[in-house]
Scaffold this motif. Structure first.
Motif, PDB file in Angstrom:
ATOM      1  N   THR A 178       1.895   9.794   1.212  1.00  0.00           N
ATOM      2  CA  THR A 178       2.702   9.050   2.181  1.00  0.00           C
ATOM      3  C   THR A 178       1.796   8.291   3.146  1.00  0.00           C
ATOM      4  O   THR A 178       0.825   8.847   3.666  1.00  0.00           O
ATOM      5  CB  THR A 178       3.599  10.007   2.993  1.00  0.00           C
ATOM      6  N   LEU A 179       2.128   7.026   3.352  1.00  0.00           N
ATOM      7  CA  LEU A 179       1.389   6.209   4.323  1.00  0.00           C
ATOM      8  C   LEU A 179       2.127   6.261   5.656  1.00  0.00           C
ATOM      9  O   LEU A 179       3.302   5.896   5.743  1.00  0.00           O
ATOM     10  CB  LEU A 179       1.283   4.762   3.818  1.00  0.00           C
ATOM     11  N   LYS A 180       1.431   6.739   6.695  1.00  0.00           N
ATOM     12  CA  LYS A 180       2.075   6.937   7.993  1.00  0.00           C
ATOM     13  C   LYS A 180       2.567   5.622   8.587  1.00  0.00           C
ATOM     14  O   LYS A 180       3.708   5.497   9.032  1.00  0.00           O
ATOM     15  CB  LYS A 180       1.094   7.618   8.949  1.00  0.00           C
ATOM     16  N   ASP A 181       1.698   4.608   8.614  1.00  0.00           N
ATOM     17  CA  ASP A 181       2.051   3.288   9.146  1.00  0.00           C
ATOM     18  C   ASP A 181       1.791   2.230   8.092  1.00  0.00           C
ATOM     19  O   ASP A 181       0.821   2.318   7.331  1.00  0.00           O
ATOM     20  CB  ASP A 181       1.218   2.966  10.397  1.00  0.00           C
ATOM     21  N   ASP A 182       2.630   1.212   8.036  1.00  0.00           N
ATOM     22  CA  ASP A 182       2.420   0.117   7.091  1.00  0.00           C
ATOM     23  C   ASP A 182       1.053  -0.521   7.311  1.00  0.00           C
ATOM     24  O   ASP A 182       0.513  -0.520   8.428  1.00  0.00           O
ATOM     25  CB  ASP A 182       3.510  -0.941   7.245  1.00  0.00           C
ATOM     26  N   SER A 222       0.839  -1.205   0.000  1.00  0.00           N
ATOM     27  CA  SER A 222       0.000   0.000   0.000  1.00  0.00           C
ATOM     28  C   SER A 222       0.872   1.253   0.000  1.00  0.00           C
ATOM     29  O   SER A 222       0.571   2.231  -0.691  1.00  0.00           O
ATOM     30  CB  SER A 222      -0.928   0.009   1.208  1.00  0.00           C
ATOM     31  N   ALA A 223       1.964   1.213   0.762  1.00  0.00           N
ATOM     32  CA  ALA A 223       2.876   2.365   0.810  1.00  0.00           C
ATOM     33  C   ALA A 223       3.508   2.611  -0.552  1.00  0.00           C
ATOM     34  O   ALA A 223       3.701   3.770  -0.959  1.00  0.00           O
ATOM     35  CB  ALA A 223       3.949   2.136   1.871  1.00  0.00           C
ATOM     36  N   GLN A 224       3.845   1.532  -1.257  1.00  0.00           N
ATOM     37  CA  GLN A 224       4.430   1.679  -2.598  1.00  0.00           C
ATOM     38  C   GLN A 224       3.455   2.378  -3.545  1.00  0.00           C
ATOM     39  O   GLN A 224       3.834   3.284  -4.300  1.00  0.00           O
ATOM     40  CB  GLN A 224       4.782   0.303  -3.167  1.00  0.00           C
ATOM     41  N   ILE A 225       2.201   1.941  -3.530  1.00  0.00           N
ATOM     42  CA  ILE A 225       1.197   2.519  -4.430  1.00  0.00           C
ATOM     43  C   ILE A 225       0.960   3.985  -4.091  1.00  0.00           C
ATOM     44  O   ILE A 225       0.927   4.849  -4.977  1.00  0.00           O
ATOM     45  CB  ILE A 225      -0.120   1.714  -4.350  1.00  0.00           C
ATOM     46  N   LEU A 226       0.812   4.286  -2.810  1.00  0.00           N
ATOM     47  CA  LEU A 226       0.582   5.666  -2.402  1.00  0.00           C
ATOM     48  C   LEU A 226       1.764   6.560  -2.767  1.00  0.00           C
ATOM     49  O   LEU A 226       1.584   7.694  -3.228  1.00  0.00           O
ATOM     50  CB  LEU A 226       0.309   5.736  -0.900  1.00  0.00           C
TER      51      LEU A 226
END
Length: 631
Positions: A552-556, A542-546
């Motif tokens: 930016t994704l705060k938490d994995d 999810s972090a990669q896509i964002l």
């Protein structure tokens, strides 16, 4: 009327989705608005509700014909007067439809950016009482956007004709530079920008690397029961996979561009109404289809870009329930991705060659051809000039997108008929063959000079008047020819091509050369982003896509294939124990991933992750039979 009242009256909802109400309020207040809402965010309501509140007609620009038709049909079912100017409309019908928009209190006019370039359309729009201009798929106006369409640049004319009307631009996927470029290109005045988050907390993104896709596909479908979409690269693949799954007892249907419209509608209805669980489809499926309870979206082949992947995967879990978005991939997929999406990209030189051959094919002289219409047999064209089919097709799409030709892809028959007998003989024939009477009467009533000279005939129109399908009509025409009542020439075509510019060979193509090169580079960058995504096993999916979309994704996420593979495992499933178990099993003989999953008491994701680690540390190898063995 308040927006919520309209929402309840026409859409049977009592509350809006995130950001919808703020966007609608801003549009009602006559602001220019830019909307970035990921798939499933409810973009259409953001312009439909303000249009219903204000007096006048809302003009909606969209490149997606199927989506236009779908939205217009939905609005009509709600009793909202709407029109779509799609392909295949005669000049007389177009004239009537545009008059209706001026004089008959219609609320929505949907049209493509190419249709906007027609003089009659431009003339009538200037006479309309326009309440709002909505530009869907707005990223198409940006040269850095996916599926850039130069015709979008003409949308600015609407602002000149109706300078006091505000504009709402909408898209589902756009990076930061595309947003800025789009706002400038549409000349939005002090726009209010609304960006929905790309994060889907309820969707688990996974990549499964395997040489046994069918095994893992079955496992996924058995684990995540419910409504599913499986995306496959081509038409043949959809049929083959659907047949395989049906043979295994799964409830599956195939959906692609090669089936009839009736079959498409029947299969879609079966899937929407839960009579079929799994839809195996090409990537065209799903656009504009609102099915909230899709539990899994599985890509059996690699997507062409993260933009398209996110849009397709976003069809999972729209009801907020936990859902899966999975890519199944094996080593050869990387080469196939490059071959399909990059190897078939036409260069500027390719486009010049194919344009030249196209002009020669239709015997168009230099300086001529402007606005001429031709029936086109694609297979015959490629065969005549020994051209590679995929690259040629892509070149035609480039020419179409850049308004050098208009390509109407619709299989049809170019039919010419002449009666070669007398009226009296026709009368006697229908007495003996009453089943032929509807077709004969339809022809005679529609085409007055058909006894005197060879006449071009619209089979669809004749079949409709005779109350029969086209296939039956063609069979009857062949019988009439055999019985020497008529002569008939049936020439099947794949498409219809209209030349929008005079033939000037290189001078026709040179103005678009830079755009072609830029779009080709964009396709390379997009394919590489997909490969980076499937190979990155250290960062949360999810972090990669964002990150790709500038967020930016705060938490994995804690649930994707990377997070599950890297977070501390239960003692029984720790990485070291699983890897030792795999090594112990491989001491006796080589085993496939399927056999290892069946033998080990852990999840498929855990097995595949640890197999990858053992391969990277060179403890095991993959042999010629796609089995794992100790090194």
């Amino acid at each position: 009327m308040h927006p919520v009242e309209l929402l309840e009256r026409y859409w049977n909802h009592t509350s809006f989705r995130p950001l919808q109400e703020e966007i609608i309020t801003s549009v009602i207040e006559k602001n220019d608005v830019f909307v970035l809402l990921p798939t499933g965010g409810g973009k259409s309501l953001c312009f439909q509700i303000p249009a219903l509140i204000h007096e006048g007609i809302c003009i909606v620009i969209s490149p997606l014909i199927a989506l236009m038709k779908d939205q217009v049909n939905t609005l009509k079912q709600k009793g909202i007067k709407s029109i779509a100017l799609t392909s295949g409309i005669s000049y007389a019908e177009l004239d009537t439809l545009l008059d209706n928009c001026i004089y008959s209190n219609y609320k929505f006019l949907y049209l493509s950016p190419e249709r906007l370039q027609q003089p009659i359309v431009q003339e009538r729009i200037q006479q309309m009482n326009v309440s709002l201009i909505a530009v869907d798929e707005a990223h198409c106006i940006s040269q850095w956007g996916n599926d850039f369409r130069p015709a979008y640049a003409q949308i600015g004319q609407l602002r000149q004709w109706h300078p006091h009307v505000n504009v709402i631009a909408l898209t589902a996927t756009a990076k930061t530079e595309v947003i800025e470029d789009t706002i400038n290109a549409l000349d939005l005045l002090d726009p209010k920008v609304f960006k929905g988050s790309f994060y889907r907390a309820n969707v688990c993104f996974s990549v499964i690397k395997t040489n046994d896709k069918l095994f893992h596909l079955e496992q996924l479908l058995n684990t995540y029961k419910g409504s599913s979409i499986i995306y496959v690269r081509n038409r043949k693949g959809t049929e083959e996979l659907q047949n395989y799954l049906s043979g295994k007892g799964f409830s599956a249907a195939a959906y692609h561009g090669g089936i009839t419209n009736k079959d498409k509608q029947d299969r879609l209805n079966d899937w929407l109404n839960e009579r079929v669980s799994i839809m195996v489809a090409t990537t065209a499926f799903g656009m504009g289809i609102d099915k909230a309870n899709v539990s899994s979206v599985i890509h059996y082949h690699l997507p062409e870009s993260l933009e398209s992947y996110y849009q397709e995967a976003g069809r999972a879990g729209r009801n907020g329930a936990d859902a899966q978005a999975v890519i199944l991939t094996k080593k050869t997929d990387e080469d196939q991705l490059k071959q399909q999406f990059l190897g078939s990209l036409p260069s500027v030189a390719d486009i010049k060659l194919i344009y030249n051959k196209l002009c020669n094919y239709f015997q168009i002289s230099y300086g001529e051809g402007h606005q001429t219409v031709h029936q086109f047999n694609f297979k015959d064209f490629c065969k005549t000039y020994k051209l590679p089919a995929t690259k040629t097709y892509n070149a035609l799409l480039v020419l179409d997108r850049n308004s050098i030709i208009s390509l109407n892809q619709r299989f049809s028959y170019r039919t010419s008929i002449q009666f070669i007998c007398s009226n009296e003989e026709v009368f006697k024939y229908t007495e003996k063959h009453p089943n032929a009477e509807p077709a004969i009467k339809s022809l005679l009533r529609t085409y007055g000079g058909i006894f005197d000279f060879e006449t071009k005939v619209n089979l669809e129109l004749v079949a409709s008047k005779a109350n029969m399908d086209e296939k039956t009509l063609i069979a009857q025409l062949k019988t009439l020819q055999r019985d020497e009542l008529i002569t008939v020439e049936l020439r099947n075509t794949d498409a219809e091509i209209t030349f929008l510019k005079p033939r000037e060979d290189e001078h026709t193509i040179n103005p678009i050369a830079k755009i072609v090169e830029q779009q080709n580079q964009l396709k390379h960058d997009q394919a590489n982003a997909v490969l980076d995504y499937i190979h990155n096993d250290t960062q949360c999916r999810s972090a990669q896509i964002l990150s790709y979309f500038g967020e930016t994704l705060k938490d994995d996420c804690g649930k994707c294939s990377v997070c599950l593979g890297t977070k501390p495992q239960n003692t029984s499933h720790s990485a070291s124990i699983i890897q030792q178990q795999i090594i112990d099993l491989l001491r006796d003989k080589s085993l496939t991933s399927r056999q290892l999953v069946e033998a080990l008491d852990c999840t498929t994701t855990e097995v595949m992750h640890n197999l990858t680690q053992l391969l990277e540390s060179e403890h095991i190898i993959l042999n010629a039979t796609n089995s794992y063995q100790l090194k």
